[in-house]
Design an enzyme around this catalytic site. Sequence first.
Site, PDB file in Angstrom:
ATOM      1  N   ASP A  63      49.237  36.278  32.999  1.00 56.24           N
ATOM      2  CA  ASP A  63      49.666  34.887  32.878  1.00 56.24           C
ATOM      3  C   ASP A  63      49.098  34.108  34.066  1.00 56.24           C
ATOM      4  OD1 ASP A  63      51.255  33.675  30.907  1.00 56.24           O
ATOM      5  OD2 ASP A  63      52.914  33.363  32.281  1.00 56.24           O
ATOM      6  N   TYR A  65      49.055  31.601  37.315  1.00 55.16           N
ATOM      7  CA  TYR A  65      50.081  31.193  38.294  1.00 55.16           C
ATOM      8  C   TYR A  65      50.720  29.902  37.797  1.00 55.16           C
ATOM      9  CZ  TYR A  65      47.724  34.448  41.513  1.00 55.16           C
ATOM     10  OH  TYR A  65      47.174  35.563  42.110  1.00 55.16           O
ATOM     11  N   PHE A  76      44.251  36.232  38.977  1.00 53.40           N
ATOM     12  CA  PHE A  76      44.492  36.630  40.372  1.00 53.40           C
ATOM     13  C   PHE A  76      43.948  35.635  41.400  1.00 53.40           C
ATOM     14  CE2 PHE A  76      44.594  40.768  38.125  1.00 53.40           C
ATOM     15  CZ  PHE A  76      45.896  41.123  38.413  1.00 53.40           C
ATOM     16  N   HIS A 185      49.772  47.984  38.973  1.00 45.23           N
ATOM     17  CA  HIS A 185      49.473  46.565  39.212  1.00 45.23           C
ATOM     18  C   HIS A 185      49.535  46.277  40.721  1.00 45.23           C
ATOM     19  CE1 HIS A 185      49.991  42.170  38.977  1.00 45.23           C
ATOM     20  NE2 HIS A 185      49.457  42.263  37.777  1.00 45.23           N
TER      21      HIS A 185
END
Length: 218
Positions: A63, A65, A76, A185
Amino acid sequence: MNLSKEWEGFLKEEFEKDYFKDLIKFVDEEYRTQTVFPPVDEIFSAFDFCDLDNLKVVILGQDPYHGYGQANGLCFSVKDGVKIPPSLRNIFKELNAEFGVEAPLSGDLTHWAKQGVLMINATMTVREKQPGSHQKKGWEMFTDSVIERIAENKKDVVFVLWGAFAQKKTTLIDSNKHYVLESAHPSPFSAHRGFLGNNHFKLINKFLLSKGKGEIKW
């Protein structure tokens, strides 16, 4: 939507499907009535900066930010000048462990994309302060199709799957044709359970060199 001719041709069939047309209607309405990230002209930045012919690595996020000014269309990654989020801090920590490089001051990963790293979120838009708010609207179908098309039409691509969500995508990838890397993760909740110390950045470069491709300057 303003993709390069290469990506537009590559994904043309997908853009013509009913679900995608419905998705774009939903997204247009959300941008008109809500605060949504990334900025509308950066939704497809992952494709804008990564040349299809030079595609070497696919990194999948979940998703964008959802904080103001953070998302820039690459998973990221954050805009220049934005405080580096915890997951990205752990990515930089792993890079430091592998290569001895100091963490950069900027969390903008556009320079990775320009070297052939496609960084896409499974859901490519989100409402401000509402994580997951644009899930199950069609984005996942689109990004799954992107992964499938790359897996079918390209060869020797490195697929980087961090975390349980990304690892579900292994079914879309022929591991005989491509190199699939999996680990925990980089989130603070899971990084110590196998992300830190995974050596993925070195493994990616080793594989690329073995296939006669240029390594990534992380």
